[in-house]
Design an enzyme around this catalytic site. Structure first.
Site, PDB file in Angstrom:
ATOM      1  N   HIS A 162       2.243  -3.279   5.992  1.00  0.00           N
ATOM      2  CA  HIS A 162       1.752  -3.481   4.627  1.00  0.00           C
ATOM      3  C   HIS A 162       2.907  -3.571   3.623  1.00  0.00           C
ATOM      4  CE1 HIS A 162      -0.407  -3.089   0.920  1.00  0.00           C
ATOM      5  NE2 HIS A 162       0.220  -1.977   0.642  1.00  0.00           N
ATOM      6  N   HIS A 167       3.946  -6.399   0.557  1.00  0.00           N
ATOM      7  CA  HIS A 167       4.736  -6.282  -0.674  1.00  0.00           C
ATOM      8  C   HIS A 167       6.073  -7.025  -0.599  1.00  0.00           C
ATOM      9  CE1 HIS A 167       2.073  -3.570  -2.791  1.00  0.00           C
ATOM     10  NE2 HIS A 167       1.978  -2.813  -1.708  1.00  0.00           N
ATOM     11  N   GLU A 208      -2.227  -5.116  -5.579  1.00  0.00           N
ATOM     12  CA  GLU A 208      -2.688  -4.680  -4.255  1.00  0.00           C
ATOM     13  C   GLU A 208      -3.856  -5.521  -3.732  1.00  0.00           C
ATOM     14  OE1 GLU A 208      -1.420  -2.666  -2.086  1.00  0.00           O
ATOM     15  OE2 GLU A 208      -0.158  -1.270  -3.196  1.00  0.00           O
ATOM     16  N   SER A 227      -1.878  -8.046   4.084  1.00  0.00           N
ATOM     17  CA  SER A 227      -1.304  -7.341   5.234  1.00  0.00           C
ATOM     18  C   SER A 227      -2.361  -6.956   6.265  1.00  0.00           C
ATOM     19  CB  SER A 227      -0.541  -6.089   4.781  1.00  0.00           C
ATOM     20  OG  SER A 227      -1.404  -5.156   4.166  1.00  0.00           O
TER      21      SER A 227
HETATM   22  N1  TIH Z   1      -5.288  -1.908   4.381  1.00  0.00           N
HETATM   23  C1  TIH Z   1      -3.921  -2.381   4.377  1.00  0.00           C
HETATM   24  C2  TIH Z   1      -3.578  -2.980   5.759  1.00  0.00           C
HETATM   25  O1  TIH Z   1      -4.333  -2.821   6.706  1.00  0.00           O
HETATM   26  O2  TIH Z   1      -2.515  -3.586   5.875  1.00  0.00           O
HETATM   27  C3  TIH Z   1      -2.953  -1.285   4.042  1.00  0.00           C
HETATM   28  C4  TIH Z   1      -3.162  -0.730   2.650  1.00  0.00           C
HETATM   29  C5  TIH Z   1      -3.199  -1.409   1.484  1.00  0.00           C
HETATM   30  C6  TIH Z   1      -3.416  -0.599   0.356  1.00  0.00           C
HETATM   31  C7  TIH Z   1      -3.555   0.634   0.655  1.00  0.00           C
HETATM   32  S1  TIH Z   1      -3.411   0.827   2.322  1.00  0.00           S
HETATM   33 FE   FE2 Z   2       0.615  -1.142  -1.355  1.00  0.00          FE
END
Ligand code: TIH
Ligand code: FE2
Length: 294
Positions: A162, A167, A208, A227
């Protein structure tokens, strides 16, 4: 974020200098002793870190590199379909490795000539004020562990996939990097906990989990959507609302599930005009007023 903050697995310091990461019973790695040992060792790297030092090298296992390789391959296809052009161009410029987990130090070096953003290692929860505040100085706190191999398509816990694929690729775009810095400046400017929470929720629903119109299509630009190759298949069917700072700053979310309320920017300019302007100018008084009109 407050809810995200609550999700982070607690990291406990032991007397012998090692650390223990407390995974919840429901965590896919809870009953996997090899995974738990990895989580403890990797969290230990960040615990003794002081800024300015190189980020400690994490020695990943073959199994961990394989999770990265699999997720990278799945996401590459889905990004072509669902990510905004600004993200695809930035990812191309950054050039992350496809078949091994890069070191955070290495990703910082790749970002340096593009936007100057650098990573800082995080063992677990970083206090909100610190996490957001240092964005103003082009620092990004990042975990170094990787999600459990049994659930590669989604994790409620921010992991290195992630932080770097989501990011890192966005931080390679000068336009995105400018927005992250503005969020950091806003987090430093506000004083009350309520105002900081508001700023962090606007971040959650944009950087996000933001979605954006591109021609006729709805695309994603939020790092959390980009992600997860599970969630990225679902966002177009969610409750899509118009970009509105007051609503985003006061809407609750559940970090453990696919986000079912999303906010749509009409374009990148629109995102900069509405959200960039908000972060550039907000203060406690303005946010207190917005909260009463919500
Ligand atoms: N859910 C995202 C992932 O599976 O890559 C990770 C996160 C994003 C935001 C908070 S946790
Ligand atoms: Fe994040």
């Amino acid at each position: 974020m407050f809810e995200e903050a609550q999700y982070f697995a607690p990291v406990a310091a032991n007397e012998d200098g090692s650390v223990t990461v407390e995974l919840a019973k429901s965590h896919p790695g809870f009953a996997d002793p090899v995974y738990r040992a990895r989580r403890n060792a990797i969290a230990g790297l960040a615990v003794g870190y002081t800024r300015g030092e190189p980020i400690p090298h994490a020695e990943y296992s073959d199994e961990e590199h394989e999770v990265w390789t699999l997720v990278t391959r799945e996401l590459a296809v889905k990004h072509q379909k669902y990510a905004i052009a600004e993200f695809l161009d930035a990812a191309e410029a950054l050039g992350l490795p496809k078949d091994r987990i890069p070191q955070l130090e290495e990703v910082s070096e790749l970002l340096k000539p593009l936007t100057g953003f650098r990573y800082l290692p995080a063992a677990g929860l970083v206090p909100l004020r610190e996490f957001y505040g240092v964005l103003a100085d082009s620092y990004f706190h990042s975990t170094q562990y990787i999600r459990h191999h049994s659930v590669p398509f989604y994790t409620p816990e921010p992991d290195v996939i992630h932080e770097v694929i989501g990011h890192g690729n966005t931080l390679a775009s000068p336009r995105f990097a400018a927005l992250y810095r503005l969020a950091g400046q806003a987090a430093r400017r506000v004083e009350t906990a309520e105002a900081l929470e508001f700023v962090s929720k606007v971040f959650w629903f944009t950087l996000e989990f933001g979605v954006m119109r591109e021609g006729r299509d709805l695309k994603a630009y939020g790092a959390g959507i980009l992600s997860s190759y599970g969630e990225i298949e679902e966002f177009r069917g969610m409750d899509i609302r118009p970009l509105d700072v007051t609503v985003m700053g006061t809407t609750a979310y559940d970090i453990t599930k696919y986000q079912d309320v999303l906010f749509e920017a009409a374009s990148f300019d629109h995102l900069e005009d509405v959200v960039g302007q908000f972060w550039a100018s907000c203060d406690d008084e303005m946010i207190a007023k917005l909260r009463t009109t919500a």
